[in-house]
Motif scaffolding. Structure first.
Motif, PDB file in Angstrom:
ATOM      1  N   GLY A  95       8.286   3.656  -6.858  1.00  0.00           N
ATOM      2  CA  GLY A  95       8.865   4.107  -5.608  1.00  0.00           C
ATOM      3  C   GLY A  95       8.469   3.133  -4.518  1.00  0.00           C
ATOM      4  N   TYR A  96       9.454   2.500  -3.881  1.00  0.00           N
ATOM      5  CA  TYR A  96       9.195   1.511  -2.841  1.00  0.00           C
ATOM      6  C   TYR A  96       9.568   2.104  -1.477  1.00  0.00           C
ATOM      7  CZ  TYR A  96       8.541  -2.355  -6.162  1.00  0.00           C
ATOM      8  OH  TYR A  96       8.073  -3.195  -7.142  1.00  0.00           O
ATOM      9  N   LEU A  97       8.603   2.139  -0.569  1.00  0.00           N
ATOM     10  CA  LEU A  97       8.902   2.556   0.794  1.00  0.00           C
ATOM     11  C   LEU A  97       9.736   1.481   1.472  1.00  0.00           C
ATOM     12  CD1 LEU A  97       8.441   4.605   3.126  1.00  0.00           C
ATOM     13  CD2 LEU A  97       6.455   3.238   3.773  1.00  0.00           C
ATOM     14  N   VAL A  98      10.858   1.900   2.087  1.00  0.00           N
ATOM     15  CA  VAL A  98      11.738   0.962   2.783  1.00  0.00           C
ATOM     16  C   VAL A  98      11.975   1.460   4.199  1.00  0.00           C
ATOM     17  CG1 VAL A  98      12.887   0.143   0.690  1.00  0.00           C
ATOM     18  CG2 VAL A  98      13.810   2.136   1.887  1.00  0.00           C
ATOM     19  N   THR A  99      12.384   0.563   5.046  1.00  0.00           N
ATOM     20  CA  THR A  99      12.602   0.917   6.448  1.00  0.00           C
ATOM     21  C   THR A  99      13.833   1.786   6.631  1.00  0.00           C
ATOM     22  OG1 THR A  99      13.755  -1.196   6.719  1.00  0.00           O
ATOM     23  CG2 THR A  99      11.417  -1.126   7.333  1.00  0.00           C
TER      24      THR A  99
ATOM     25  N   GLN B 159       0.822  -1.222   0.000  1.00  0.00           N
ATOM     26  CA  GLN B 159       0.000   0.000   0.000  1.00  0.00           C
ATOM     27  C   GLN B 159       0.850   1.265   0.000  1.00  0.00           C
ATOM     28  OE1 GLN B 159       0.372  -2.149   2.537  1.00  0.00           O
ATOM     29  NE2 GLN B 159      -0.242  -1.273   4.508  1.00  0.00           N
ATOM     30  N   TYR B 160       2.153   1.124   0.288  1.00  0.00           N
ATOM     31  CA  TYR B 160       3.052   2.278   0.305  1.00  0.00           C
ATOM     32  C   TYR B 160       3.882   2.388  -0.972  1.00  0.00           C
ATOM     33  CZ  TYR B 160       1.882   2.067   5.249  1.00  0.00           C
ATOM     34  OH  TYR B 160       1.205   2.035   6.444  1.00  0.00           O
ATOM     35  N   ASP B 161       3.719   1.461  -1.880  1.00  0.00           N
ATOM     36  CA  ASP B 161       4.526   1.443  -3.094  1.00  0.00           C
ATOM     37  C   ASP B 161       3.750   2.099  -4.234  1.00  0.00           C
ATOM     38  OD1 ASP B 161       6.320   0.008  -1.555  1.00  0.00           O
ATOM     39  OD2 ASP B 161       5.519  -1.924  -2.215  1.00  0.00           O
TER      40      ASP B 161
END
Length: 289
Positions: A103-107, A29-31
């Motif tokens: 765009g991939y959200l990463v930690t 859902q964040y990508d």
């Protein structure tokens, strides 16, 4: 001798994947798919995309989202079938931006880049700060560019009704290298690796190789062809799953988009291709029940 060679190939394909030490994903859902649209087309595109998939956009802002001087409008459109980041650059787009697909959200951006490098990716844009977080761009074998990002204020989005798929067209010479590298980094799984009818990608005959991958970053479909493709195949970045394909396509038409490939059967799917105002093309599909 041939049987022996085939046995070795089968053994190699079946060998366990050497995953990266840490999974840096947060959730699909964040990508987002990155969509670059001419400023004059941004509003029409956003309205049409949101209406088609039943979503809504954040307020448009003007910002610098690259490590060098530039100016663009930026907004996030979230829908139950996936999210997009929309950019309408007021200045020329600095290289290599505009060529990244997602765009991939990463930690942790810096650590994710290092893990991607160890898995076989190269750093295309080294980590940098933006107005709301931190970003970097990596390129995988075959020239598949992806952006990693993190936000200073942690976002909190609901889970998706349908997880979209990153549709990646590659030649046979680089497909396996990409699959191996990305699966290792993403802690992914190859769900299927099959020969599929060429009609799925607009060909009149023949077949192509289709590899479907799942991970906490979402879904990816690697489409391996000889490159003899009719437009619009190969121009789409993302495939969106919906519950009702017929109703979704009608909403697309009503909101100013064009159905450029009519709904048709692809194995377990019904699929179509749609072009939105500004030129962005997507695949839309529903699953057979």
């Amino acid at each position: 001798m041939r049987k022996f060679i085939f046995a070795l190939v089968g053994f190699a394909l079946a060998a366990p994947v050497a995953y990266a030490a840490e999974d840096f994903s947060v959730g699909p859902q964040y990508d987002t798919t990155h969509v670059y649209v001419a400023p004059a087309d941004v509003d029409a595109f956003v309205r049409s995309f949101a209406a088609t998939f039943g979503g809504q956009s954040t307020k448009q802002a003007i910002a610098t989202v690259t490590p060098t001087a530039s100016s663009t409008s930026t907004q996030l459109v979230r829908t139950p079938s996936g999210a997009i980041s929309v950019f309408g650059f007021r200045t020329p787009v600095p290289y290599p931006f505009g060529a990244e697909r997602t765009g991939y959200l990463v930690t942790n951006v810096d650590e994710a880049v290092a893990a991607a490098n160890a898995s076989g990716a190269a750093t295309l844009v080294a980590p940098f700060d933006d107005p709301i977080g931190r970003d970097a761009v990596v390129t995988w074998p075959g020239g598949v560019n992806m952006q990693f990002y993190s936000h200073t204020t942690k976002p909190d989005y609901p889970t998706l009704d349908h997880i979209p798929e990153n549709r990646i067209y590659l030649p046979s010479q680089s497909a396996d290298a990409f699959i191996k590298a990305f699966v290792a980094f993403a802690h992914g799984k190859v769900e299927s690796d099959v020969k599929a009818p060429g009609t799925d990608v607009g060909q009149k005959e023949g077949d192509y190789r289709r590899v479907r991958i799942s991970s906490r970053f979402g879904k990816a479909t690697v489409i391996v062809t000889k490159g003899h493709l009719n437009w619009p195949y190969g121009t789409e970045l993302t495939g969106y799953e919906v519950s009702d394909l017929v109703a979704t396509l009608q909403r697309a038409r009503d909101s100013g988009a064009k159905v450029v490939v009519d709904a048709h059967t692809e194995g377990e799917r019904k699929a179509a291709m749609v072009q939105f105002p500004g030129g962005h093309v997507v695949e839309i599909h529903s699953l057979a029940h």
